[in-house]
Enzyme design. Structure first.
Site, short mmCIF file in Angstrom:
data_model
loop_
_atom_site.label_atom_id
_atom_site.label_comp_id
_atom_site.label_asym_id
_atom_site.label_seq_id
_atom_site.Cartn_x
_atom_site.Cartn_y
_atom_site.Cartn_z
N TRP A 111 65.83 31.91 71.50
CA TRP A 111 64.80 30.96 72.00
C TRP A 111 65.21 30.33 73.32
CZ3 TRP A 111 64.95 25.24 70.21
CH2 TRP A 111 66.28 24.79 70.08
N ASP A 112 66.31 30.84 73.89
CA ASP A 112 66.92 30.16 75.04
C ASP A 112 66.00 30.03 76.25
OD1 ASP A 112 68.90 31.26 73.21
OD2 ASP A 112 70.37 30.37 74.54
N GLU B 277 72.21 25.73 62.96
CA GLU B 277 72.44 26.97 62.19
C GLU B 277 73.46 26.78 61.06
OE1 GLU B 277 73.45 29.83 65.26
OE2 GLU B 277 71.31 30.31 65.42
N LYS C 92 75.38 21.73 63.48
CA LYS C 92 76.05 22.50 64.53
C LYS C 92 75.63 21.99 65.91
CE LYS C 92 76.14 27.13 66.53
NZ LYS C 92 75.59 28.48 66.50
N GLN C 93 74.34 21.67 66.04
CA GLN C 93 73.81 21.30 67.36
C GLN C 93 72.59 20.40 67.15
OE1 GLN C 93 72.77 25.61 67.42
NE2 GLN C 93 71.30 24.94 68.96
#
Ligand code: BGC
Length: 789
Positions: A360-361, A499, A619-620
């Site tokens: 999705w970057d 994730e 994670k983020q």
């Protein structure tokens, strides 16, 4: 910092010493390309060894191989490392071929000139016989002629006379070997079909990818001059099965200077018939002038690119980092790429991380592209549109309607997320359920909306944009399930951007429920479908509705779902990442870091037979992505539409809450917090911003060896444009509400809006940029400011 030399007009990245340990990172950071071919900055005398890794990649060139992993046949599509065009070396009096490892380096400088995309290296060295030699190297991948790669060496025999042997070649003995974790995968993507020479000294190598069957023709000419006079005569050519080299001899007197120019051409059957590649490459080489003439045209082409994104600011250190980020985006996504069928591999076409697959970057890179290179932004949407059929099939396979885009994809739009991930700490394979990130489709819809708002490209909307958007909306309506008891819609069995949480403990199926990010993006898509349709002329609307068999009832149903979505809140009132997150075990990140350093938490915990899934640690940035993508008032309105009062102070508290539960183990995390905090706490925003800027440029960043971090780079530009310069588009109008960090000083940034060229100038009206701030930057940026345009 050695690498950032703002005093050179903020255009130069430089290293003043050779460091074998850091060479892998520098090869990625200093890679050069033209949006068609990208070449790592590997030394031309080197091969794939523990220090160096030559990598040449053609945008869009993938190949699929089958590997046996955990007793399963796993198919994996990967970007392909192509034959190496660089090999060029020399030796004196039959001694060892030149290698930095065998000589005493007296001085060293490697420089990337961002303005003209020229990589140069100067090495002054002494060999074991005390012969001192000065080596000057320059190279570029032509932005004027997308098939040409150019390398030049200048060798000066400072204190010696003797026989110099020069070796040049094309090396097809190549595998995808950069990422040690991928060693269990089959990595032999190439079959070398032919090596040979033509017109006496020109080398040629023809190869094909073994599954995707792309033919590629490389050809190279090497010309040598001694003290300005061309060396004539036939070189000795040695074709081997997978490579071809030729050698030339020349006797040098002390002080002599040898200039070697290698020009290589590459044509592939990605965009032409296979049978024509060889001839096209030969013709391009015959027509190619010398290195310096090619360089002049290349520089002019880069000048045009920079003209479309003119950025200057008082803070030259900052400016250099912004330019580095623009540079990497442009060489991976140039106007040439806009004519191809290519997405955005997270690490660029310059490393093999994630096998070059597309996630999705693009949402992080898109804002820069739309405002400066709208045709490149449109081509990313076309890349998705060409895979609409595959996305519809994927949705249908899972029992959904509309288009469900895969989390990871490559050439054909099928799901490429591997079923397992190797944990290098334990040596065990872990299940990978990240493919459940169904949210990927939402950013495609989001990008379509802003592309159309900013460009007013209604032809694109009518041709494909609206169809793509509506099919994504249809998927959201079909994955949402109605909860009778709550009278709300819910989304189950998905994974958010974090994730680390892909399943509930003891559940029989992976996936989590009511991820706030996913649910809100579904709401946003569904609530914008009607307005998007209205942008089309009446007849085009009707035709599309008929084509998609979209009825007024279905549209009404979408509207209902977008007003009744369920959101889950924590006990402190903040928005929860997903249903059940708060019930997970508390996590002490500090203690774990003390014990295990910065290793990935999922690996660390799995290696102790535990799982990160059990803990309240992400994670983020996950929920905060909403505050990165939308302004607080937009979010408040979307929640209110669903009957929730989520006021701005609650959004701020939500951010603080999530920050306390985030490990930032993706480079996308801090840039999201930088953008999200800008409206609430500029000091925190600026801290995260500066940390994101260190991605890849910092020698601490070991991951860079496997490729740069394109999305983090795009993200810094997006934060500058939208959160600091305050570019906002609403109802087809562009507004600017700058609120600049003190440290940037005055900023000028050109942009394109609806076919008009604009120049935005912003500064803090207090004039504070003229004086150094008294307070530390973080505190200073908190001060109230007024800005002017
Ligand atoms: C992140 C994803 C990202 C991918 C590629 C992963 O580590 O979790 O959000 O898309 O890297 O950048």
């Amino acid at each position: 910092m050695e690498t950032a030399r703002a005093e050179d007009g903020a255009w130069v990245i430089q290293f003043d010493h050779y460091d074998p340990e850091d060479e892998g990172r520098r090869e990625s950071l200093l890679a050069i390309g033209n949006g068609c071919i990208v070449s790592r900055a590997a030394a031309p005398e080197s091969g794939d060894d523990k220090i160096h890794y030559p990598g040449t990649y053609r945008v869009g060139c993938y190949n699929e191989l089958t590997s046996h992993i955990q007793g399963q046949e796993v198919k994996n599509e990967s970007m392909v490392n192509l034959p190496n065009w660089l090999p060029l070396s020399f030796r004196v009096e039959q001694g060892p071929w030149f290698s930095l490892e065998d000589v005493t380096i007296l001085s060293y400088r490697q420089t990337l000139h961002l303005q003209k995309s020229l990589l140069s290296r100067t090495v002054y060295f002494s060999d074991q016989q005390g012969r001192r030699t000065l080596l000057r190297e320059r190279r570029f991948i032509s932005m004027a002629q997308p098939h040409l790669m150019c390398l030049s060496l200048e060798i000066t025999a400072e204190n010696w006379s003797g026989n110099l042997e020069i070796r040049t070649g094309l090396d097809g003995h190549i595998t995808n070997n950069k990422v040690p974790r991928y060693a269990p995968y089959n990595r032999h993507h190439l079959e070398i079909q032919q090596t040979g020479s033509w017109a006496d000294n020109n080398l040629e190598l023809i190869a094909r990818t073994v599954q995707s069957d792309f033919t590629m023709a490389f050809t190279a000419r090497t010309q040598v001059k001694v003290n300005g006079a061309a060396l004539t005569g036939i070189a000795s050519v040695k074709p081997e099965k997978e490579k071809i080299f030729s050698t030339m001899q020349v006797f040098l007197q002390k002080g002599d200077k040898v200039n070697i120019e290698k020009i290589a051409a590459l044509y592939t059957s990605i965009n032409m018939p296979a049978g024509e590649c060889r001839q096209a490459a030969r013709e391009a080489l015959l027509a190619a002038p010398d290195f310096n003439t090619l360089l002049t045209a290349h520089e002019a082409a880069w000048q045009q690119l920079w003209h479309r994104c003119q950025l200057t600011m008082d803070n030259q250190e900052q400016l250099l980092l912004f330019r580095l980020h623009i540079f990497h985006i442009l060489q991976n996504l140039s106007p040439y790429t806009a004519e191809m069928d290519a997405g955005v591999p997270p690490s660029g076409w310059q490393g093999e991380e994630y096998h070059g697959q597309v996630f999705w970057d693009e949402v992080f890179i898109f804002p820069f592209l739309i405002f400066h290179f709208p045709e490149s932004a449109r081509s990313l949407l076309h890349y998705r549109y060409r895979r609409l059929h595959a996305a519809r099939q994927l949705a249908a396979q899972h029992g959904f309607a509309g288009a469900m885009y895969p989390w990871r994809s490559a050439s054909d739009g099928e799901e490429e997320t591997p079923p397992f991930q190797l944990n290098p700490l334990s040596g065990r394979w872990m299940h990978d359920y990240t493919f459940l990130q169904r949210h990927v489709g939402a950013i495609i819809a989001y990008n379509i909306w802003y592309y159309v708002q900013i460009t007013n490209d209604l032809a694109f909307l009518a041709d494909c944009g609206a169809e793509l958007f509506l099919e994504i909306a249809r998927f959201w309506a079909s994955i949402a399930t109605y909860n009778k008891h709550l009278d709300r819609y819910e989304i189950h069995g998905v994974v958010g951007p974090d994730e680390y949480h892909t399943a509930y403990q003891h559940a029989d199926k992976p996936g989590i429920s009511n991820n706030s990010y996913t649910n809100l993006m579904a709401v946003w898509t569904l609530s914008h479908a009607g307005a998007l349709l209205q942008l089309l002329p009446e007849q085009a609307q009707q035709e599309l509705l008929e084509k998609l068999k979209l009825t007024p009832d279905e549209l009404e149903q979408w509207d209902t779902i977008s007003r009744k979505m369920r959101f889950v809140f924590n006990s402190d009132g903040t928005l929860s990442q997903f249903e059940g997150f708060e019930e997970l075990q508390k996590f002490d990140l500090y203690t774990l870091r003390q014990k295990h350093g910065t290793e990935r938490l999922d690996w660390v915990l799995e290696s102790t037979h535990d799982s990160v899934q059990h803990y309240q640690i992400s994670k983020q940035a996950d929920t905060p992505v909403l505050l990165y993508l939308f302004r607080p008032e937009e979010l408040t309105a979307l929640f209110r539409r669903n009957g929730y009062e989520v006021k701005e102070d609650l959004l701020h508290r939500t951010l603080e809450h999530h920050l306390a539960h985030t490990a930032h183990e993706s480079t996308l995390s801090k840039v999201v917090f930088a953008g999200a905090f800008a409206a609430f706490d500029p000091a925190v925003s600026w801290t995260f911003f500066k940390e994101t800027q260190q991605v890849d440029i910092s020698s601490e960043d070991k991951g860079t060896a496997e490729g740069i971090h394109m999305a983090a780079m795009g993200g810094t530009l997006a934060v500058l444009q939208h959160h600091y310069l305050g570019w906002q588009v609403q109802d087809g109008k562009l507004e600017m509400h700058p609120d600049l960090p003190q440290a940037l000083g005055r900023v000028y940034f050109s942009l394109q809006f609806r076919n008009k060229e604009l120049l935005c100038q912003a500064e803090r009206a207090s004039g504070a940029w003229e004086k150094p701030p008294v307070l530390p930057e973080e505190v200073a940026s908190k001060e109230s400011s007024e800005s002017s345009i």
